[in-house]
Design an enzyme around this catalytic site. Sequence first.
Site, PDB file in Angstrom:
ATOM      1  N   CYS D  87       0.832  -1.208   0.000  1.00  0.00           N
ATOM      2  CA  CYS D  87       0.000   0.000   0.000  1.00  0.00           C
ATOM      3  C   CYS D  87       0.864   1.254   0.000  1.00  0.00           C
ATOM      4  O   CYS D  87       1.523   1.549  -0.982  1.00  0.00           O
ATOM      5  CB  CYS D  87      -0.954  -0.040   1.197  1.00  0.00           C
ATOM      6  SG  CYS D  87      -2.298   1.150   1.063  1.00  0.00           S
ATOM      7  N   HIS D 195      -3.564  -5.476   1.346  1.00  0.00           N
ATOM      8  CA  HIS D 195      -2.822  -5.665   2.600  1.00  0.00           C
ATOM      9  C   HIS D 195      -2.794  -7.135   3.017  1.00  0.00           C
ATOM     10  O   HIS D 195      -3.675  -7.562   3.772  1.00  0.00           O
ATOM     11  CB  HIS D 195      -3.487  -4.864   3.721  1.00  0.00           C
ATOM     12  CG  HIS D 195      -3.239  -3.403   3.668  1.00  0.00           C
ATOM     13  ND1 HIS D 195      -2.315  -2.778   4.471  1.00  0.00           N
ATOM     14  CD2 HIS D 195      -3.822  -2.427   2.925  1.00  0.00           C
ATOM     15  CE1 HIS D 195      -2.330  -1.471   4.227  1.00  0.00           C
ATOM     16  NE2 HIS D 195      -3.236  -1.236   3.293  1.00  0.00           N
ATOM     17  N   GLU D 197      -1.166  -8.552   5.269  1.00  0.00           N
ATOM     18  CA  GLU D 197      -1.118  -8.721   6.731  1.00  0.00           C
ATOM     19  C   GLU D 197      -2.520  -8.621   7.330  1.00  0.00           C
ATOM     20  O   GLU D 197      -2.778  -9.133   8.418  1.00  0.00           O
ATOM     21  CB  GLU D 197      -0.171  -7.692   7.356  1.00  0.00           C
ATOM     22  CG  GLU D 197      -0.773  -6.319   7.629  1.00  0.00           C
ATOM     23  CD  GLU D 197      -0.843  -5.433   6.386  1.00  0.00           C
ATOM     24  OE1 GLU D 197      -0.557  -5.920   5.272  1.00  0.00           O
ATOM     25  OE2 GLU D 197      -1.206  -4.237   6.536  1.00  0.00           O
TER      26      GLU D 197
END
Lengths: 750, 89, 89, 226
Positions: D87, D195, D197
């Site tokens: 990002c 993302h 994560e």
Amino acid sequence: MTAAPAPLHRALGLTDEELARVVEILGRQPNELELALYGVMWSEHCSYKSSRVHLQRLPTAGERVLVGPGENAGVVDAGDGIAVAIRIESHNHPSAVEPHQGAATGVGGILRDIFTMGARPLAVADALFFGPPDDARQRWLIDGVVSGISSYGNSVGVPTVGGELTFDPCYAGNPLVNVLCLGALRADRLVLGRASGRGNLAVLLGSATGRDGIGGVSVLASAGLSGRADGAKRPNVQVGDPFEEKRLIEACLALLDAGLVVGIQDLGGAGLACATSETAARGGVGMDVDVAAVPRREPQMAPWEVMTSESQERMLAIVTPDAWPAVEALCGRWEVQASMIGTVTDDARRPGRLRVHDGDRILGDVPAASLAQDAPRYERPMRPPADLERARADDPSASEPLGDCGAELRALLVDPSWVYRQYDHQLFLNTVVGPGGDAALLRLAGPGLPPSERGVAVTTDSAPRWCAIDPRAGVALVLAESVANLACVGASPVAVVNCLNFGNPEHPEVVWQLSETVDGLAEACRVWGLPVVGGNVSLYNETDGVDIPPTPVLGVLGLVERLVDRPPEPVLAAGASVVLLGARRAPGAVAHPLAGSRWALECRDRRRGVLPPLDPEAHARVSGFVAALVAETIGGGGRLLDGVHDVSGGGLGVALAEMAVAGGTGVVVSGIDGHAELFTELPSRILAATSHPAALCARAAAAGVPAAVIGRAGGDRILVEGRAGMLVDLSMTELAESWAGSLAGSLERA
Amino acid sequence: MKFAARVEVRLRPGIADPEGATIERALPALGFDEVREVRAGRSFRFEIEAADAATAGRRAEELARRLLANPVIEDSDVELQGLEPAGER
Amino acid sequence: MKFAARVEVRLRPGIADPEGATIERALPALGFDEVREVRAGRSFRFEIEAADAATAGRRAEELARRLLANPVIEDSDVELQGLEPAGER
Amino acid sequence: MSARIGVVVFPGTNCEHDTVAGLERAGAAATLVWHREDRLDGFDAVVLPGGFAHGDYLRPGAIARFSPVMAAVARFAAAGGPVLGICNGFQVLTEAGLLPGALVKNRGLRFVCAPARVRVESARSALTSGLEPGTELSIPVNHFSGSYVCDVATLAELRSAGRVVLRYVENPNGSVDDIAGVASPEGNVVGLMPHPERASDALVGSSDGLPLLRALVGAAAGVPAA
Ligand SMILES: Nc1ncnc2c1ncn2[C@@H]1O[C@H](COP(=O)(O)OP(=O)(O)O)[C@@H](O)[C@H]1O
Ligand SMILES: [Mg+2]
């Protein structure tokens, strides 16, 4: 010191009586700077002078309460050595003037209230009230407010996990923007906004000071909006800087971790005047402040401008002299400006004085407490509305004929995802249930917190359509809805914060509404054993003399013992039985009261009548039962429910439709007692989907909770069969379109 | 006639400009210590059809005030320039 | 000497400009049908200290290229103007 | 001994802790690296996480690329070390010229935080090695400027060289050719807008991001510390 010309005090918002009181306190005429201090500090916004006498009636004690009202935020013991700080605040008038920046700075302000307590802000929720979006100005307001919350909250790095959205013509001229923030800290690290220790330093952290909102909050927040909202208020618009706030959060939490501060306080309304006098007064000490030491963003600022400026992203820290070098170094790392602007005093002869210096000149000298705690309090006259009785008689429950329930149902569906898709609601990887659920459910985890399997839940609720009919009963129903919302994610309520948005307190009816609301909230909190740990009051919400309806917004915090699995969502799964938990009929003559319902308001334009009754014990039983079932599931135990959703705005019809759309399946329901049962907002009912109806009903019976299997999920239509024929027969495609199209449709049009 | 308009929208004096301030803070590290008072704004270009320059100017001003700038915090300037009728671009 | 610089940063021709397009779509509803080809850009103003106009211009160009514009998608123009030495901020 | 991964923190970065958590779930030992550091010795891979470095003022990544750590990141990448930009990290890598193209405001001009379905398009990168091209994953996007643009020649090169590593199944932001992630010619530098994560734990929604993070950890373990 030069005596101030007479009219000045009025220009600064002080009445002649208030000026007389200042003269009495000082034993002399105040000078201009001192008048400015009293002007901002005795404003409604900072002093709560019209509401304090009522707020005192709220119950604030509870075994989990570590800090109640009076500090920047309430703090509750969440277990495992973790404390949760929570607070809600309004930014209504600034948002009406410049929606993007008004809402953005509202987020900034509430975050500071939370990390001021030593807590890391972990979640935000926003309650928004506008006029209907079919008007260009309303769309401008909505777009601005939502983008303001989005750009500030996302950038500063705090997820916005919930909130609510209300459209009503009553708010067209005076939108409401309330923001709640929740944070967590190690329970042993709690700090308070107090100064102490003679000779300690007052250190200003963060942005340079400009002429932002000079008397701004006082002007913006204490004067009603009339006609076009800009004009005179222009200079008071402030621009938020989430990047500065982010660095400020990290620097302040690092200072606290390192044990470098004795006390800390955010600068909000009334800027330095408020922060210095409040910290000194709370700590029972005095303070010397030197305006010359305050970093400026603009040239030639007058001392009173420096003291009352509301420039954003600033904090006041009290530190011991020997800690100063470490403080400076740590702030330097985060590129946060830190300046010594004053010292804590403890003068035996003249204790508790706030002295304002400009270099070696003394410009003002007043008792700190006289600006803060000892501000005036008014018991303003109150009177119930003249037509109270006639309004009760004008009830839609029996008088409104059956219409096209399918069309009415479609009209009541709103998908708020247009709003929350613009909010980062996932940061910190804590968000188990985010916006769109009944309540937000978060893992109780964050940088620096001890490990824990616990969870926190939070919900914001309001129902001006109820409170307008009966503020006392209305606010109790709102709290009931919050409790039910928390139950649906398996949480038990532990504390309440409230934001009281009302009209002009110089109108006796408005004071009556405020008083009734406080009493209704106090009663409801007592029966359910819930303490009020904080809140905020916003008055003068009026346009051209017309007050908004009483709009208390509640934020309720819930706790979960063990959160290791996902809860059931508000969805139907094909094949599941649909079970309605809780009593289907109200006791007494009106089985399915419609007064105050979204249906009555939005489909039939009826705003009066008698609200549905609330049975606190029955409500606690239903909510407790559901909370226990869901807690079992998220704790890693059995999963009896495939879906769950409380019945609230729009009644059973909307709850069913929302679950069906979310589950992507049709549903067939029968035995419904006409449009009244379909749309009533009778409280204490929760809709469940399960593949084990017998087991669910048995457990409900054992818990003394009424349960009825009312239908089955499946197919591609929503069919609701009434006793006297089909009430609703719609294809899921039609339903999904009304749902998804409602808001996005009107807001995406240029 | 066709005109090319350029509208510059700037924060009013006294209104905080976090973006300009952040850029200014970054400059010394890039070796631009001689640059100060950075203010960030927005700029718009468009073509406008009007009977004469005066009308074009008035309309552009109007557009700037009503749509491009938020008068509560921003000022706007308009610059106009005549364009050869048709043919080009 | 001190100079006032204005840098305008514009999206390269051919790079999509959703902002300009959105504004253009909104125009007819507001009664601005005579406006076309709206492009949105950024504008920066700052003061720059330099021995002479040429140096000031070169440095401002450099700042625009290195920091204010992203050459992959944006062009920039610099305008300079002398300021009375000292006195004013 | 597990791969050591440095997670760079600029002022305004906010996904650093989440990224460390995700990498640890994927089996790495991750530590934060302040942007003023000018060395990355001892790390097997470097991640530039999401957030708003310098508030995204001017342009996302425009100021961050001048931080001292970025020179070290460039050296690390040139030496073949795996570098991942997520990002805002992706935006920084493009501004720094370590990846081609740029990320501009979303079509629609609104911030988007929502799950996105992405397809693995190429296994020739530190983020996708070992994954089956065509695999679909559900990974959240969370950005205002996530619309990938680049010139025609660059696009042709990215496509022919298999440097488009991820594509959106449904384009949320107007990215050219539905591009969600791209890689350097050698595949060791990768940037993506989604993302991973945030998709590393089913409790908070999805664990579809783990295969990507594991691939990165694998690539890290494969190279000697730069
Ligand atoms: N409606 C309310 N109920 C309970 N406490 C309240 C309410 N309104 C304000 N308070 C308390 O009064 C104190 C001062 O409020 P306020 O001036 O808004 O705080 P701040 O100065 O931090 O903005 C806070 O501790 C707040 O919790
Ligand atoms: Mg406060």
